[in-house]
Design an enzyme around this catalytic site. Structure first.
Site, mmCIF file in Angstrom:
data_model
loop_
_atom_site.group_PDB
_atom_site.id
_atom_site.type_symbol
_atom_site.label_atom_id
_atom_site.label_comp_id
_atom_site.label_asym_id
_atom_site.label_seq_id
_atom_site.Cartn_x
_atom_site.Cartn_y
_atom_site.Cartn_z
ATOM 1 N N ASP A 72 49.032 16.561 -19.820
ATOM 2 C CA ASP A 72 48.997 17.621 -18.803
ATOM 3 C C ASP A 72 49.488 17.177 -17.432
ATOM 4 O OD1 ASP A 72 46.623 16.005 -18.892
ATOM 5 O OD2 ASP A 72 45.594 17.433 -17.598
ATOM 6 N N GLU A 129 43.588 16.566 -19.624
ATOM 7 C CA GLU A 129 42.779 15.404 -19.215
ATOM 8 C C GLU A 129 42.250 15.559 -17.800
ATOM 9 O OE1 GLU A 129 41.390 12.037 -17.339
ATOM 10 O OE2 GLU A 129 43.315 12.850 -16.730
ATOM 11 N N GLU A 130 43.100 16.106 -16.911
ATOM 12 C CA GLU A 130 42.776 16.091 -15.476
ATOM 13 C C GLU A 130 41.442 16.767 -15.153
ATOM 14 O OE1 GLU A 130 44.111 14.446 -13.205
ATOM 15 O OE2 GLU A 130 46.124 13.944 -13.898
ATOM 16 N N HIS A 357 48.659 11.330 -8.061
ATOM 17 C CA HIS A 357 48.337 12.673 -7.558
ATOM 18 C C HIS A 357 49.022 12.996 -6.222
ATOM 19 C CE1 HIS A 357 44.485 13.322 -10.207
ATOM 20 N NE2 HIS A 357 45.446 12.684 -10.856
HETATM 21 ZN ZN LIG Z 1 45.261 12.257 -12.797
HETATM 22 ZN ZN LIG Z 2 46.111 10.573 -15.348
#
Ligand SMILES: [Zn+2]
Ligand SMILES: [Zn+2]
Length: 386
Positions: A72, A129-130, A357
């Site tokens: 993702d 996952e995030e 990020h």
């Molecule tokens: Zn991340």
């Molecule tokens: Zn990651």
């Protein structure tokens, strides 16, 4: 440059251009499924919504290994200006999951081509996952019931560490993350006559201070490091009115399930005690999003040995201190033996050195083949051909 290296770079750039949010990885999982099928790997889809598992069997051994990559992207607007930048406004691969997916696909290609192992390899492509939802969704869809996986491994890139170096440890490598919300229900009243009611601000302020005694008085300063942060304090009061309610929100991190349970109970104990003494009511909720990422020693020793063979003895730190970031691979780790390794994406100020990020982040193509080799070597190490 070998043709597999050229291919993985092209795959990574394609994935980087087409980022998709958690549980929306439709094009991404189609792309992965198509590639796995091209390699002659059996594909099982819709495990955890957009998640998928590739199964490659070689020989007769019943030994097996699971290799997990996340797919993702994040709701971040990319500020890079290269040819393969994100084509979707407000969405980008700012955590390098495009690279993780590509490294696992590259390994799938190599293992399907050379078939130099004896056993079963499960290529696990995880969605979401995030936000800590994808691993749980795959488990709920029977990941570990449908497939007999002896041990599972995952790899994440890490900016700030030289490219291709490996970092892990044989215990807690990353923190859990939980949030809490406390609502204090009082009566409030005229600011000039506090004795006529109850004041949620005074009791709330005492709660904020008392929460800090949990880390210093209830948890071991050596074995149970933890952070409890109050991040919001809001009320319905105004200049001359004592409010009738106050809401306190916060976030907490720690490194073991035992510390997590202690923190959850201790926060409520503090809140209950302060509220009783002030004669007010309260509501309390505690929400865990990620458990702590805890490696098992045997699997960590395997990963460290393989990493040293790939990267060189001096470029692997197998006893690294833990990080306060989090991973939902932790939920898979509660099911079977496992190891999570971090691979250096490049030092700060160099290629790959931008923090995760951030809008200028990019996965470093120079480590794609490091990842492919690590996965391939790990499989031949664990499923040795006899
Ligand atoms: Zn991340
Ligand atoms: Zn990651």
């Amino acid at each position: 440059m070998s043709s597999i290296e050229e291919q993985v770079i092209a795959w990574r750039h394609h994935l980087h251009q087409t980022p998709e949010f958690g549980f929306e990885e439709v094009k991404t999982s189609d792309f992965i499924a198509r590639k796995l099928e091209e390699f002659g790997i059996e594909v099982h889809r819709k495990i955890g919504r957009t998640g998928l598992v590739g199964v490659l069997k070689c020989g007769e051994s019943d030994r097996s290994i699971g290799l997990r990559a996340d797919m993702d992207a994040l709701k971040v607007t990319e500020e890079n200006d290269f040819a393969y930048k994100s084509q979707t406004d407000g969405m980008m691969h700012a955590c390098g999951h495009d690279g993780h997916t590509t490294m696992l696909l590259g390994a799938a290609h190599e293992l399907a081509t050379h078939r130099n192992f004896d056993g079963m390899v499960y290529f696990i492509f995880q969605p979401g996952e995030e936000h800590g939802v994808g691993a749980k969704a795959m488990i709920e869809d029977g990941l570990f019931d449908r497939f007999k996986i002896d041990a599972i491994y995952a790899m994440h890139n890490l900016p700030g560490v030289p490219e291709g170096h490996f970092v892990t440890n044989p215990g807690s490598i990353m923190a859990s993350e939980s949030s809490f919300e406390i609502e204090i229900i009082a009566t409030g009243g005229h600011a000039a006559m506090p004795h006529m009611g109850t004041d949620p601000i005074v009791v709330g302020a005492q709660i904020v201070l008392a929460l800090q005694t949990i880390t210093s008085r209830n948890l071991s300063s050596i074995h149970e490091p933890a952070v409890i942060s109050v991040t919001e304090f809001t009320t319905n009061g105004t200049t001359n009115v004592i409010p009738s309610s106050a809401t306190i929100k916060g976030d907490t991190r720690c490194f073991t399930d035992e510390a997590l349970a202690k923190i959850e109970a201790a926060i409520e104990r503090v809140v209950a005690g302060q509220c009783v003494s002030a004669g007010v009511e309260y509501k309390y909720s505690f929400q865990n999003t990620f458990l702590s990422t805890i490696n098992t020693p045997k699997e960590t020793a395997v990963a460290v040995r393989v990493a040293k063979a790939i990267a060189g003895e001096g470029n692997v730190d197998g006893e690294a201190p833990p990080f306060t970031i989090s991973e939902d691979f932790s939920f898979m780790q509660r099911k079977i033996p496992s190891c999570y390794v971090l691979v250096g994406n490049g030092q700060e100020g160099e290629k790959g050195g931008t923090a995760l990020h951030k809008p200028f982040y990019d996965f470093n193509d120079n480590i794609l083949m490091t990842g492919v080799r690590f996965w391939s070597e790990l499989v031949s190490d664990q499923l040795t051909k006899v």
